[in-house]
Each structure stands twice: as structure tokens, then as C-alpha cells.
Design a protein around this motif. Structure first.
Motif, PDB file in Angstrom:
ATOM      1  N   LYS A  31       0.840  -1.190   0.000  1.00  0.00           N
ATOM      2  CA  LYS A  31       0.000   0.000   0.000  1.00  0.00           C
ATOM      3  C   LYS A  31       0.882   1.249   0.000  1.00  0.00           C
ATOM      4  N   TRP A  32       0.483   2.272  -0.750  1.00  0.00           N
ATOM      5  CA  TRP A  32       1.228   3.524  -0.783  1.00  0.00           C
ATOM      6  C   TRP A  32       1.030   4.269   0.524  1.00  0.00           C
ATOM      7  N   THR A  33       2.085   4.891   0.994  1.00  0.00           N
ATOM      8  CA  THR A  33       2.035   5.721   2.188  1.00  0.00           C
ATOM      9  C   THR A  33       2.705   7.047   1.868  1.00  0.00           C
ATOM     10  N   ARG A  34       2.044   8.121   2.223  1.00  0.00           N
ATOM     11  CA  ARG A  34       2.622   9.447   1.979  1.00  0.00           C
ATOM     12  C   ARG A  34       3.510   9.820   3.161  1.00  0.00           C
ATOM     13  N   LEU A  35       4.768  10.104   2.852  1.00  0.00           N
ATOM     14  CA  LEU A  35       5.749  10.449   3.876  1.00  0.00           C
ATOM     15  C   LEU A  35       6.389  11.788   3.539  1.00  0.00           C
ATOM     16  N   GLN A  36       6.847  12.462   4.582  1.00  0.00           N
ATOM     17  CA  GLN A  36       7.578  13.709   4.400  1.00  0.00           C
ATOM     18  C   GLN A  36       8.943  13.542   5.037  1.00  0.00           C
ATOM     19  N   LEU A  37       9.981  13.931   4.312  1.00  0.00           N
ATOM     20  CA  LEU A  37      11.326  13.874   4.864  1.00  0.00           C
ATOM     21  C   LEU A  37      11.397  14.847   6.028  1.00  0.00           C
ATOM     22  N   GLY A  43      11.731   2.321  -8.459  1.00  0.00           N
ATOM     23  CA  GLY A  43      10.716   3.297  -8.838  1.00  0.00           C
ATOM     24  C   GLY A  43       9.632   3.490  -7.798  1.00  0.00           C
ATOM     25  N   HIS A  44       9.919   3.154  -6.546  1.00  0.00           N
ATOM     26  CA  HIS A  44       8.882   3.261  -5.515  1.00  0.00           C
ATOM     27  C   HIS A  44       8.660   4.665  -4.977  1.00  0.00           C
ATOM     28  N   PRO A  45       9.694   5.405  -4.570  1.00  0.00           N
ATOM     29  CA  PRO A  45       9.402   6.755  -4.056  1.00  0.00           C
ATOM     30  C   PRO A  45       8.981   7.673  -5.187  1.00  0.00           C
ATOM     31  N   ARG A  46       7.975   8.442  -4.929  1.00  0.00           N
ATOM     32  CA  ARG A  46       7.492   9.428  -5.907  1.00  0.00           C
ATOM     33  C   ARG A  46       7.431  10.773  -5.220  1.00  0.00           C
ATOM     34  N   LEU A  47       8.033  11.774  -5.846  1.00  0.00           N
ATOM     35  CA  LEU A  47       7.982  13.122  -5.317  1.00  0.00           C
ATOM     36  C   LEU A  47       6.606  13.689  -5.595  1.00  0.00           C
ATOM     37  N   VAL A  48       5.892  14.015  -4.540  1.00  0.00           N
ATOM     38  CA  VAL A  48       4.538  14.556  -4.688  1.00  0.00           C
ATOM     39  C   VAL A  48       4.589  16.069  -4.745  1.00  0.00           C
ATOM     40  N   ALA A  49       5.319  16.688  -3.820  1.00  0.00           N
ATOM     41  CA  ALA A  49       5.420  18.145  -3.788  1.00  0.00           C
ATOM     42  C   ALA A  49       6.657  18.538  -3.014  1.00  0.00           C
ATOM     43  N   GLN A  50       7.205  19.639  -3.411  1.00  0.00           N
ATOM     44  CA  GLN A  50       8.300  20.222  -2.654  1.00  0.00           C
ATOM     45  C   GLN A  50       7.714  21.305  -1.774  1.00  0.00           C
ATOM     46  N   ASP A  51       8.437  21.664  -0.738  1.00  0.00           N
ATOM     47  CA  ASP A  51       7.963  22.681   0.189  1.00  0.00           C
ATOM     48  C   ASP A  51       8.226  24.056  -0.404  1.00  0.00           C
TER      49      ASP A  51
END
Length: 82
Positions: free
Chosen positions: A4-10, A44-52
Motif C-alpha cells: 500500500k502507498w504511504t505518503r511520507l515527508q522527509l 521506482g517506488h518513491p514518488r515526489l509529490v510536492a516540494q515545500d
């Protein structure tokens, strides 16, 4: 893994960049080594969704102000001698 995809923030990175910590919206933290991170990237798993954009804008504003101040200070002349 559940698949399952999980949205994470560094949230932080070690000084030598060997360990990264990510946070979820719910507040849980996940750590991974640089090696594991690059393995996921290769798959190819991590996908950049948005930058701050807020942080980027703030840093750009500081850099611009610093440049303006440097130019202003360079153009200043010494006060006349009394």
C-alpha cells in the motif's frame, strides 16, 4: 510490506546522509538507511509529490535580500572627513 502507498515527508537526515527519517501525517516516524532508500529509488517506488514551496520561497527571499544589501553596502561612500 503491505504493498500500500504511504505518503511520507522527509523530516531529517543525518549529517553524513546515511540515515533519513520520514514522518506521516499521523505523526509516526519511519527511518531508513541511504542504501535502502536508493534500492527503493531503483525500483521506482518513491514518488515526489510536492516540494515545500514555502521554504524555497523564504530561502530565495533571504538570498535576494542579502544580494541587495551587498550591492547597497558596496555603493556606500566613506563619510566626509571633518
Amino acid at each position: 510490506m503491505s504493498g500500500k502507498w504511504t505518503r511520507l515527508q522527509l523530516s531529517c537526515r543525518s549529517n553524513n546522509a546515511t540515515l533519513r527519517r520520514f514522518s506521516t501525517a499521523g505523526g509516526s516516524n519511519h527511518s531508513m538507511t541511504r542504501r535502502m532508500f536508493y534500492r527503493l529509488v531503483a525500483r521506482g517506488h518513491p514518488r515526489l509529490v510536492a516540494q515545500d514551496a514555502v521554504v524555497d520561497s523564504a530561502l530565495n527571499a533571504v538570498a535576494e535580500m542579502d544580494t541587495c544589501n551587498s550591492v547597497f553596502m558596496d555603493n556606500q561612500t566613506d563619510p566626509p572627513e571633518a
